[in-house]
Design a protein around this motif. Structure first.
Motif, PDB file in Angstrom:
ATOM      1  N   MET A   1      25.749  10.359 -34.952  1.00  0.00           N
ATOM      2  CA  MET A   1      25.264  11.391 -34.051  1.00  0.00           C
ATOM      3  C   MET A   1      25.090  10.842 -32.632  1.00  0.00           C
ATOM      4  O   MET A   1      25.372  11.539 -31.674  1.00  0.00           O
ATOM      5  CB  MET A   1      23.951  11.945 -34.612  1.00  0.00           C
ATOM      6  CG  MET A   1      23.421  13.101 -33.829  1.00  0.00           C
ATOM      7  SD  MET A   1      24.541  14.479 -33.973  1.00  0.00           S
ATOM      8  CE  MET A   1      23.671  15.720 -33.160  1.00  0.00           C
ATOM      9  N   LEU A   2      24.616   9.587 -32.547  1.00  0.00           N
ATOM     10  CA  LEU A   2      24.419   8.955 -31.239  1.00  0.00           C
ATOM     11  C   LEU A   2      25.731   8.880 -30.479  1.00  0.00           C
ATOM     12  O   LEU A   2      25.785   9.181 -29.280  1.00  0.00           O
ATOM     13  CB  LEU A   2      23.818   7.556 -31.399  1.00  0.00           C
ATOM     14  CG  LEU A   2      23.705   6.728 -30.118  1.00  0.00           C
ATOM     15  CD1 LEU A   2      22.722   7.371 -29.151  1.00  0.00           C
ATOM     16  CD2 LEU A   2      23.313   5.304 -30.446  1.00  0.00           C
ATOM     17  N   TYR A   3      26.812   8.527 -31.174  1.00  0.00           N
ATOM     18  CA  TYR A   3      28.101   8.391 -30.509  1.00  0.00           C
ATOM     19  C   TYR A   3      28.650   9.737 -30.051  1.00  0.00           C
ATOM     20  O   TYR A   3      29.315   9.820 -29.027  1.00  0.00           O
ATOM     21  CB  TYR A   3      29.101   7.665 -31.416  1.00  0.00           C
ATOM     22  CG  TYR A   3      28.664   6.256 -31.730  1.00  0.00           C
ATOM     23  CD1 TYR A   3      28.451   5.344 -30.704  1.00  0.00           C
ATOM     24  CD2 TYR A   3      28.427   5.837 -33.031  1.00  0.00           C
ATOM     25  CE1 TYR A   3      28.038   4.058 -30.965  1.00  0.00           C
ATOM     26  CE2 TYR A   3      28.013   4.558 -33.303  1.00  0.00           C
ATOM     27  CZ  TYR A   3      27.817   3.664 -32.270  1.00  0.00           C
ATOM     28  OH  TYR A   3      27.403   2.401 -32.523  1.00  0.00           O
ATOM     29  N   ILE A   4      28.367  10.774 -30.807  1.00  0.00           N
ATOM     30  CA  ILE A   4      28.793  12.113 -30.401  1.00  0.00           C
ATOM     31  C   ILE A   4      28.055  12.516 -29.131  1.00  0.00           C
ATOM     32  O   ILE A   4      28.655  13.039 -28.184  1.00  0.00           O
ATOM     33  CB  ILE A   4      28.551  13.128 -31.542  1.00  0.00           C
ATOM     34  CG1 ILE A   4      29.503  12.825 -32.699  1.00  0.00           C
ATOM     35  CG2 ILE A   4      28.739  14.557 -31.039  1.00  0.00           C
ATOM     36  CD1 ILE A   4      29.226  13.621 -33.953  1.00  0.00           C
ATOM     37  N   MET A   5      26.742  12.254 -29.097  1.00  0.00           N
ATOM     38  CA  MET A   5      25.955  12.587 -27.901  1.00  0.00           C
ATOM     39  C   MET A   5      26.416  11.768 -26.704  1.00  0.00           C
ATOM     40  O   MET A   5      26.516  12.293 -25.592  1.00  0.00           O
ATOM     41  CB  MET A   5      24.458  12.372 -28.176  1.00  0.00           C
ATOM     42  CG  MET A   5      23.914  13.387 -29.155  1.00  0.00           C
ATOM     43  SD  MET A   5      22.179  13.244 -29.678  1.00  0.00           S
ATOM     44  CE  MET A   5      21.451  12.002 -28.710  1.00  0.00           C
ATOM     45  N   LEU A   6      26.735  10.492 -26.912  1.00  0.00           N
ATOM     46  CA  LEU A   6      27.241   9.654 -25.815  1.00  0.00           C
ATOM     47  C   LEU A   6      28.592  10.160 -25.318  1.00  0.00           C
ATOM     48  O   LEU A   6      28.856  10.154 -24.108  1.00  0.00           O
ATOM     49  CB  LEU A   6      27.352   8.194 -26.261  1.00  0.00           C
ATOM     50  CG  LEU A   6      26.055   7.412 -26.311  1.00  0.00           C
ATOM     51  CD1 LEU A   6      26.290   6.022 -26.908  1.00  0.00           C
ATOM     52  CD2 LEU A   6      25.431   7.288 -24.940  1.00  0.00           C
ATOM     53  N   ALA A   7      29.451  10.598 -26.232  1.00  0.00           N
ATOM     54  CA  ALA A   7      30.761  11.127 -25.832  1.00  0.00           C
ATOM     55  C   ALA A   7      30.595  12.392 -24.987  1.00  0.00           C
ATOM     56  O   ALA A   7      31.276  12.557 -23.964  1.00  0.00           O
ATOM     57  CB  ALA A   7      31.613  11.413 -27.069  1.00  0.00           C
ATOM     58  N   VAL A   8      29.688  13.276 -25.390  1.00  0.00           N
ATOM     59  CA  VAL A   8      29.432  14.495 -24.606  1.00  0.00           C
ATOM     60  C   VAL A   8      28.871  14.122 -23.239  1.00  0.00           C
ATOM     61  O   VAL A   8      29.281  14.664 -22.210  1.00  0.00           O
ATOM     62  CB  VAL A   8      28.482  15.455 -25.365  1.00  0.00           C
ATOM     63  CG1 VAL A   8      28.030  16.598 -24.479  1.00  0.00           C
ATOM     64  CG2 VAL A   8      29.164  15.979 -26.621  1.00  0.00           C
ATOM     65  N   LEU A   9      27.928  13.172 -23.212  1.00  0.00           N
ATOM     66  CA  LEU A   9      27.364  12.706 -21.942  1.00  0.00           C
ATOM     67  C   LEU A   9      28.451  12.120 -21.045  1.00  0.00           C
ATOM     68  O   LEU A   9      28.476  12.389 -19.842  1.00  0.00           O
ATOM     69  CB  LEU A   9      26.259  11.676 -22.194  1.00  0.00           C
ATOM     70  CG  LEU A   9      25.588  11.092 -20.966  1.00  0.00           C
ATOM     71  CD1 LEU A   9      24.845  12.174 -20.186  1.00  0.00           C
ATOM     72  CD2 LEU A   9      24.635   9.971 -21.366  1.00  0.00           C
ATOM     73  N   CYS A  10      29.354  11.346 -21.615  1.00  0.00           N
ATOM     74  CA  CYS A  10      30.461  10.786 -20.831  1.00  0.00           C
ATOM     75  C   CYS A  10      31.334  11.885 -20.243  1.00  0.00           C
ATOM     76  O   CYS A  10      31.785  11.788 -19.097  1.00  0.00           O
ATOM     77  CB  CYS A  10      31.315   9.861 -21.693  1.00  0.00           C
ATOM     78  SG  CYS A  10      30.531   8.288 -22.056  1.00  0.00           S
ATOM     79  N   GLY A  11      31.571  12.939 -21.013  1.00  0.00           N
ATOM     80  CA  GLY A  11      32.347  14.063 -20.499  1.00  0.00           C
ATOM     81  C   GLY A  11      31.652  14.725 -19.328  1.00  0.00           C
ATOM     82  O   GLY A  11      32.282  15.043 -18.314  1.00  0.00           O
ATOM     83  N   CYS A  12      30.321  14.915 -19.444  1.00  0.00           N
ATOM     84  CA  CYS A  12      29.544  15.519 -18.343  1.00  0.00           C
ATOM     85  C   CYS A  12      29.597  14.631 -17.105  1.00  0.00           C
ATOM     86  O   CYS A  12      29.835  15.116 -15.995  1.00  0.00           O
ATOM     87  CB  CYS A  12      28.091  15.730 -18.765  1.00  0.00           C
ATOM     88  SG  CYS A  12      27.874  16.919 -20.097  1.00  0.00           S
TER      89      CYS A  12
END
Length: 150
Positions: free
Chosen positions: A1-12
């Motif tokens: 879940m942490l990596y998914i949130m980091l990926a979304v943050l990177c996109g933002c």
């Protein structure tokens, strides 16, 4: 879940970075803005390494062991920043984002094909649906009358 949130943050962060860089490029020029982007990025990386007490242990012999193609990441990064500095002021951010995503999706499909010899039909269909939606939305926006004038 942490990596998914980091990926979304990177996109933002990527989109915000593109917008900031394009504004800088409009003020001082595309290549100058790209240079400033990388100077600030280098400075930030050095400061972060100092803060986390990470050492730079890149000797000449270890540098020569890096394959030549691994150095293309920096060149491609410069091309991405410079290109987005040119494109973003001309195309709305949502379209730029979707077009970049479509390019990433189809490039990923090609890389997967050459690495593992497999092409996902679902990813191709998904990419084509996004592209068709983008084209449809673009045509609808052209036909909509301007109701609110600024």
């Amino acid at each position: 879940m942490l990596y998914i949130m980091l990926a979304v943050l990177c996109g933002c962060i990527t989109i915000i970075s593109m917008i900031i860089n394009s504004h800088l490029a409009k003020k001082i020029g595309t290549l100058q803005g790209t240079l400033i982007n990388y100077i600030v990025g280098l400075t930030s990386t050095i400061l972060l390494m100092i803060i986390v007490k990470s050492s730079v242990s890149l000797s000449y012999s270890s540098f020569t062991k890096i394959p030549w193609w691994a150095l293309l990441g920096g060149l491609l990064g410069v091309m991405v920043v410079a290109s987005s500095n040119i494109v973003l002021p001309k195309i709305p951010t949502i379209y730029t984002t979707l077009l970049i995503f479509i390019g990433q999706l189809f490039t990923g499909i090609l890389i997967d094909y050459f690495r593992v010899g497999f092409i996902s039909k679902g990813k191709i269909i998904g990419g084509l649906l996004i592209l068709l939606g983008l084209l449809y939305n673009s045509n609808v926006e052209k036909k909509e009358p301007d109701i609110i004038k600024n």
